[in-house]
Every structure is written in structure tokens, then in C-alpha cells.
Design a protein around this motif. Structure first.
Motif, PDB file in Angstrom:
ATOM      1  N   GLY A 114       0.799  -1.178   0.173  1.00  0.00           N
ATOM      2  CA  GLY A 114      -0.102  -0.362   0.030  1.00  0.00           C
ATOM      3  C   GLY A 114       0.739   1.241  -0.177  1.00  0.00           C
ATOM      4  N   SER A 115       2.091   1.288  -0.053  1.00  0.00           N
ATOM      5  CA  SER A 115       3.159   2.243  -0.151  1.00  0.00           C
ATOM      6  C   SER A 115       2.829   2.909  -1.236  1.00  0.00           C
ATOM      7  CB  SER A 115       4.168   2.232   0.100  1.00  0.00           C
ATOM      8  OG  SER A 115       4.451   1.575   1.374  1.00  0.00           O
ATOM      9  N   LEU A 116       2.839   4.569  -1.376  1.00  0.00           N
ATOM     10  CA  LEU A 116       2.925   5.137  -2.873  1.00  0.00           C
ATOM     11  C   LEU A 116       4.122   5.911  -2.858  1.00  0.00           C
ATOM     12  CD1 LEU A 116      -0.727   6.512  -2.387  1.00  0.00           C
ATOM     13  CD2 LEU A 116      -0.029   4.628  -3.922  1.00  0.00           C
ATOM     14  N   ALA A 117       4.608   5.963  -4.129  1.00  0.00           N
ATOM     15  CA  ALA A 117       5.736   6.948  -4.342  1.00  0.00           C
ATOM     16  C   ALA A 117       5.106   8.120  -4.449  1.00  0.00           C
ATOM     17  CB  ALA A 117       6.448   6.414  -5.720  1.00  0.00           C
ATOM     18  N   PRO A 118       6.239   9.178  -4.477  1.00  0.00           N
ATOM     19  CA  PRO A 118       5.922  10.561  -4.156  1.00  0.00           C
ATOM     20  C   PRO A 118       5.108  11.280  -5.474  1.00  0.00           C
ATOM     21  CG  PRO A 118       8.180  10.166  -3.448  1.00  0.00           C
ATOM     22  CD  PRO A 118       7.622   8.961  -3.904  1.00  0.00           C
ATOM     23  N   GLU A 119       5.220  10.835  -6.471  1.00  0.00           N
ATOM     24  CA  GLU A 119       4.537  11.540  -7.571  1.00  0.00           C
ATOM     25  C   GLU A 119       3.443  10.838  -7.548  1.00  0.00           C
ATOM     26  OE1 GLU A 119       5.264  13.665 -10.065  1.00  0.00           O
ATOM     27  OE2 GLU A 119       6.777  14.039  -8.811  1.00  0.00           O
ATOM     28  N   ALA A 120       2.979   9.394  -7.179  1.00  0.00           N
ATOM     29  CA  ALA A 120       1.597   9.094  -7.259  1.00  0.00           C
ATOM     30  C   ALA A 120       0.987   9.956  -6.181  1.00  0.00           C
ATOM     31  CB  ALA A 120       1.785   7.521  -6.657  1.00  0.00           C
ATOM     32  N   ILE A 121       1.544  10.042  -4.869  1.00  0.00           N
ATOM     33  CA  ILE A 121       0.897  10.846  -3.797  1.00  0.00           C
ATOM     34  C   ILE A 121       0.526  12.292  -4.383  1.00  0.00           C
ATOM     35  CG2 ILE A 121       1.215  12.092  -1.746  1.00  0.00           C
ATOM     36  CD1 ILE A 121       2.827   9.602  -0.827  1.00  0.00           C
ATOM     37  N   ASN A 122       1.490  12.859  -5.376  1.00  0.00           N
ATOM     38  CA  ASN A 122       1.156  14.273  -5.684  1.00  0.00           C
ATOM     39  C   ASN A 122       0.186  14.163  -6.739  1.00  0.00           C
ATOM     40  OD1 ASN A 122       3.449  15.042  -4.145  1.00  0.00           O
ATOM     41  ND2 ASN A 122       4.816  15.027  -5.918  1.00  0.00           N
ATOM     42  N   PHE A 123      -0.229  13.102  -7.525  1.00  0.00           N
ATOM     43  CA  PHE A 123      -1.168  13.166  -8.570  1.00  0.00           C
ATOM     44  C   PHE A 123      -2.146  12.864  -7.855  1.00  0.00           C
ATOM     45  CE2 PHE A 123      -3.701  10.134 -11.107  1.00  0.00           C
ATOM     46  CZ  PHE A 123      -4.017  10.768 -12.210  1.00  0.00           C
ATOM     47  N   LEU A 124      -2.518  11.972  -6.761  1.00  0.00           N
ATOM     48  CA  LEU A 124      -3.615  11.877  -6.157  1.00  0.00           C
ATOM     49  C   LEU A 124      -4.091  12.849  -5.294  1.00  0.00           C
ATOM     50  CD1 LEU A 124      -3.226   8.101  -4.925  1.00  0.00           C
ATOM     51  CD2 LEU A 124      -4.742   8.824  -6.846  1.00  0.00           C
ATOM     52  N   THR A 125      -3.406  13.613  -4.721  1.00  0.00           N
ATOM     53  CA  THR A 125      -3.622  14.952  -3.968  1.00  0.00           C
ATOM     54  C   THR A 125      -4.262  15.738  -4.857  1.00  0.00           C
ATOM     55  OG1 THR A 125      -1.917  14.238  -2.504  1.00  0.00           O
ATOM     56  CG2 THR A 125      -2.562  16.612  -2.812  1.00  0.00           C
TER      57      THR A 125
END
Length: 133
Positions: free
Chosen positions: A78-89
Motif C-alpha cells: 500500500g505504499s505510494l511513491a511521491p509522484e503518485a501521492i502528488n497526482f492523487l492529492t
């Protein structure tokens, strides 16, 4: 061919993502146990490595074709890489600004967690008969 795009189809194409440029989103799921012998376990490391490899492989081609490249890497824990977090945010902000429900805040991340769990369960069930035999 001359004048044709060199991009392969993206997993997700988002129109007008940044400055009028479309975004090619490349989804990548990895096991966090990969490379465990060499490095030991570090939460999120496999997703961050997968993100870096995808950027090295595809970002230049996307930029040459006037697209933005977004690696969307996650691990099966369930860990997300930083760019995935930015995209989802950013997606979450858009949903929140267009929805008046209080539930809108955690909707995107909650649905993603469910989708990853569902995908893992499906893979496990598909492999179960071979394990039992």
C-alpha cells in the motif's frame, strides 16, 4: 514514421494536466519484498525505485512529444511513491472542490487502497488452485 508520436499508449492519459499539456500516467505495482536480501526491508523503497526507473525510461519521450510524464508507482503493501501521492492529492483537490460532501476528503485515497487490496485478492485466488495441488 516522420511526424508521428514515439509514445506508446499510456495506462492513463489526462487531458490538459499541466499548462495545457496532456499527462501520460504509467501505473506500476511492485512487491516490497523485491531486493530484500540486498537492502533489508525499508517501507516504500520498492515503490520509489520503480518510480525512478519509470522516469528514466519514459520521461524524455513524453517531454519530446509535448506531454507530461507521471509515474504512478505503488507497492503491494500500500505504499505510494511521491509522484503518485502528488497526482492523487491533485485529483482529490479537484473532487473536493466539485463535491459538497464531507466524505470527499478521503475518497480518492480510500478507493485506491480498496482497489489495490481487491487486485491482490484476485491474484491470490487465481493462484490458489496451484498451491493446493
Amino acid at each position: 514514421m516522420k511526424g508521428r508520436s514515439t509514445l506508446r499508449p499510456a495506462d492513463l492519459l489526462v487531458f490538459g494536466w499541466a499548462g495545457g499539456k496532456h499527462a501520460c500516467v504509467d501505473l506500476t505495482g511492485v512487491s516490497p519484498l523485491v531486493g530484500l536480501r540486498e537492502n533489508g526491508f525499508v517501507a516504500g523503497l520498492a515503490a520509489r525505485k520503480a518510480e525512478s526507473k519509470k522516469v528514466d525510461k519514459h520521461a524524455k519521450a513524453c517531454a519530446e512529444n509535448q506531454h507530461v510524464f507521471i509515474p504512478f508507482a505503488f507497492d503491494t503493501f500500500g505504499s505510494l511513491a511521491p509522484e503518485a501521492i502528488n497526482f492523487l492529492t491533485r485529483v482529490q483537490r479537484v473532487i473536493h472542490s466539485n463535491c459538497s460532501t464531507p466524505r470527499g476528503q478521503g475518497f480518492v485515497f480510500g478507493r485506491l487502497g480498496f482497489a489495490i487490496q481487491k487486485g491482490l485478492a484476485a491474484q491470490l485466488i487465481a493462484r490458489l488452485p496451484s498451491v493446493l495441488m
